[in-house]
Design a protein around this motif. Structure first.
Motif, mmCIF file in Angstrom:
data_model
loop_
_atom_site.group_PDB
_atom_site.id
_atom_site.type_symbol
_atom_site.label_atom_id
_atom_site.label_comp_id
_atom_site.label_asym_id
_atom_site.label_seq_id
_atom_site.Cartn_x
_atom_site.Cartn_y
_atom_site.Cartn_z
ATOM 1 N N VAL A 53 74.170 31.845 -1.794
ATOM 2 C CA VAL A 53 72.717 31.349 -2.299
ATOM 3 C C VAL A 53 71.788 32.233 -1.519
ATOM 4 C CG1 VAL A 53 71.382 29.364 -2.434
ATOM 5 C CG2 VAL A 53 73.562 29.022 -2.799
ATOM 6 N N ASN A 54 71.493 33.202 -2.280
ATOM 7 C CA ASN A 54 70.419 34.337 -1.800
ATOM 8 C C ASN A 54 69.378 34.522 -2.978
ATOM 9 O OD1 ASN A 54 71.042 36.639 -3.593
ATOM 10 N ND2 ASN A 54 72.735 36.500 -2.764
ATOM 11 N N PHE A 55 68.403 35.212 -2.331
ATOM 12 C CA PHE A 55 67.084 35.587 -2.967
ATOM 13 C C PHE A 55 66.953 36.902 -3.173
ATOM 14 C CE2 PHE A 55 66.731 31.190 -1.146
ATOM 15 C CZ PHE A 55 66.629 30.411 -2.149
ATOM 16 N N ASP A 56 67.857 37.786 -3.322
ATOM 17 C CA ASP A 56 67.742 39.177 -3.162
ATOM 18 C C ASP A 56 67.050 39.604 -4.560
ATOM 19 O OD1 ASP A 56 69.001 39.038 -0.687
ATOM 20 O OD2 ASP A 56 70.891 39.760 -1.505
ATOM 21 N N TRP A 57 67.611 39.253 -5.663
ATOM 22 C CA TRP A 57 66.969 39.694 -7.187
ATOM 23 C C TRP A 57 66.514 38.438 -7.860
ATOM 24 C CZ3 TRP A 57 66.840 44.600 -7.004
ATOM 25 C CH2 TRP A 57 67.594 45.459 -6.220
ATOM 26 N N ILE A 58 65.823 38.533 -8.918
ATOM 27 C CA ILE A 58 65.353 37.481 -9.584
ATOM 28 C C ILE A 58 66.205 36.359 -9.998
ATOM 29 C CG2 ILE A 58 65.103 38.579 -11.935
ATOM 30 C CD1 ILE A 58 62.492 36.011 -10.326
ATOM 31 N N LEU A 59 67.556 36.893 -10.772
ATOM 32 C CA LEU A 59 68.293 36.027 -11.402
ATOM 33 C C LEU A 59 69.212 35.151 -10.336
ATOM 34 C CD1 LEU A 59 69.890 37.948 -14.602
ATOM 35 C CD2 LEU A 59 68.137 35.941 -14.542
ATOM 36 N N PRO A 60 69.669 35.815 -9.170
ATOM 37 C CA PRO A 60 70.047 34.940 -8.321
ATOM 38 C C PRO A 60 69.275 33.786 -7.561
ATOM 39 C CG PRO A 60 70.974 37.216 -7.781
ATOM 40 C CD PRO A 60 69.864 37.280 -9.012
ATOM 41 N N ALA A 61 67.857 34.357 -7.349
ATOM 42 C CA ALA A 61 66.844 33.496 -6.705
ATOM 43 C C ALA A 61 66.606 32.428 -7.587
ATOM 44 C CB ALA A 61 65.327 34.325 -6.744
ATOM 45 N N ILE A 62 66.482 32.526 -9.084
ATOM 46 C CA ILE A 62 66.356 31.256 -10.022
ATOM 47 C C ILE A 62 67.487 30.480 -9.906
ATOM 48 C CG2 ILE A 62 66.269 30.662 -12.426
ATOM 49 C CD1 ILE A 62 64.581 33.267 -12.798
ATOM 50 N N GLN A 63 68.819 30.996 -9.872
ATOM 51 C CA GLN A 63 69.981 30.123 -9.633
ATOM 52 C C GLN A 63 69.986 29.454 -8.168
ATOM 53 O OE1 GLN A 63 73.567 32.534 -9.730
ATOM 54 N NE2 GLN A 63 74.922 30.729 -9.801
ATOM 55 N N ASP A 72 72.553 20.329 -4.477
ATOM 56 C CA ASP A 72 73.796 20.521 -4.208
ATOM 57 C C ASP A 72 73.956 21.303 -2.678
ATOM 58 O OD1 ASP A 72 76.684 20.827 -4.338
ATOM 59 O OD2 ASP A 72 76.303 22.651 -5.200
ATOM 60 N N ASP A 73 74.388 20.514 -1.613
ATOM 61 C CA ASP A 73 74.536 21.125 -0.310
ATOM 62 C C ASP A 73 73.528 21.939 0.364
ATOM 63 O OD1 ASP A 73 76.152 21.629 2.074
ATOM 64 O OD2 ASP A 73 76.891 23.529 1.299
ATOM 65 N N TRP A 74 72.106 21.237 0.160
ATOM 66 C CA TRP A 74 71.021 22.009 0.318
ATOM 67 C C TRP A 74 70.668 22.115 1.915
ATOM 68 C CZ3 TRP A 74 67.094 19.695 3.101
ATOM 69 C CH2 TRP A 74 67.065 18.387 3.201
ATOM 70 N N PRO A 75 71.248 21.053 2.616
ATOM 71 C CA PRO A 75 70.855 21.260 4.132
ATOM 72 C C PRO A 75 71.395 22.890 4.538
ATOM 73 C CG PRO A 75 71.381 19.149 3.813
ATOM 74 C CD PRO A 75 71.598 19.915 2.486
ATOM 75 N N ASN A 76 72.639 23.117 4.145
ATOM 76 C CA ASN A 76 73.202 24.096 4.547
ATOM 77 C C ASN A 76 72.466 25.445 4.066
ATOM 78 O OD1 ASN A 76 75.352 22.885 6.212
ATOM 79 N ND2 ASN A 76 76.601 22.691 4.619
ATOM 80 N N MET A 78 69.350 25.625 3.360
ATOM 81 C CA MET A 78 68.012 25.713 4.117
ATOM 82 C C MET A 78 68.335 26.162 5.330
ATOM 83 S SD MET A 78 65.638 22.577 5.098
ATOM 84 C CE MET A 78 66.519 21.826 6.145
ATOM 85 N N LEU A 79 69.409 25.593 6.248
ATOM 86 C CA LEU A 79 69.663 26.283 7.303
ATOM 87 C C LEU A 79 69.883 27.757 7.663
ATOM 88 C CD1 LEU A 79 71.694 23.443 9.030
ATOM 89 C CD2 LEU A 79 69.416 24.088 9.678
ATOM 90 N N ALA A 80 70.546 28.210 6.348
ATOM 91 C CA ALA A 80 70.945 29.850 6.178
ATOM 92 C C ALA A 80 69.601 30.269 6.017
ATOM 93 C CB ALA A 80 71.830 29.882 5.028
ATOM 94 N N GLY A 81 68.734 29.883 5.200
ATOM 95 C CA GLY A 81 67.423 30.663 5.127
ATOM 96 C C GLY A 81 66.461 30.734 6.225
ATOM 97 N N ILE A 82 66.587 29.582 7.224
ATOM 98 C CA ILE A 82 65.869 29.358 8.289
ATOM 99 C C ILE A 82 66.315 30.395 9.556
ATOM 100 C CG2 ILE A 82 65.450 28.110 10.226
ATOM 101 C CD1 ILE A 82 65.205 25.779 8.365
ATOM 102 N N ASP A 83 67.803 30.724 9.386
ATOM 103 C CA ASP A 83 68.262 31.707 10.272
ATOM 104 C C ASP A 83 68.269 33.160 9.921
ATOM 105 O OD1 ASP A 83 69.082 29.369 11.534
ATOM 106 O OD2 ASP A 83 71.150 29.564 10.859
ATOM 107 N N ALA A 84 67.687 33.362 8.686
ATOM 108 C CA ALA A 84 67.380 34.794 8.305
ATOM 109 C C ALA A 84 66.444 35.553 8.945
ATOM 110 C CB ALA A 84 66.879 34.817 6.790
ATOM 111 N N THR A 85 66.910 36.894 9.282
ATOM 112 C CA THR A 85 65.888 37.698 10.369
ATOM 113 C C THR A 85 65.642 38.851 9.465
ATOM 114 O OG1 THR A 85 67.986 38.862 11.014
ATOM 115 C CG2 THR A 85 67.236 37.192 12.363
#
Length: 125
Positions: A53-63, A72-76, A78-85
């Motif tokens: 679940v990433n935000f690299d391009w517009i279609l995956p971002a909308i998805q 659906d499994d939003w805490p995981n 969210m934690l992956a986004g918080i850990d992004a460097t």
């Protein structure tokens, strides 16, 4: 449907600005840098891969915003986004804790729209 797609697109663009290309890591969890990840160790090739679940391009971002809206499994996610460097380094625990507010706002606003659309379709029938 169009309103929800518009809101998902707006949140997708905002997430792309904040996390675009930053939710990547090496297939070997001991490697942090992109440069160190591109080699062969004991016959196993290391790959620099994006989080599902990433935000690299517009279609995956909308998805991805849709996945957050359905909770659906939003805490995981969210934690992956918080850990992004950064685009060339792997995740670091709690690197961007301020993103919690943005994730929660997305879940509340986009989730509210999704629930209302589905309820509206079923009540209208």
């Amino acid at each position: 449907g169009v309103l929800a797609l518009g809101v998902f697109t707006i949140f997708g663009v905002l997430f792309m600005q904040l996390l675009g290309g930053k939710m990547n890591s090496c297939s070997d969890p001991l490697i942090i840098n992109y440069i160190d990840c591109d080699d062969l160790v004991d016959g196993v090739k290391r790959d620099w891969v994006a989080y599902p679940v990433n935000f690299d391009w517009i279609l995956p971002a909308i998805q991805s915003v849709f996945v957050l809206a359905t909770q659906d499994d939003w805490p995981n996610h969210m934690l992956a986004g918080i850990d992004a460097t950064d685009t060339r380094t792997g995740p670091f625990q709690n690197k961007q804790p301020g993103l919690v507010i943005f994730y929660i706002a997305t879940i509340l606003l986009a989730g509210y729209l999704v629930v209302n659309i589905f309820v509206g379709v079923f009540v209208d029938c």
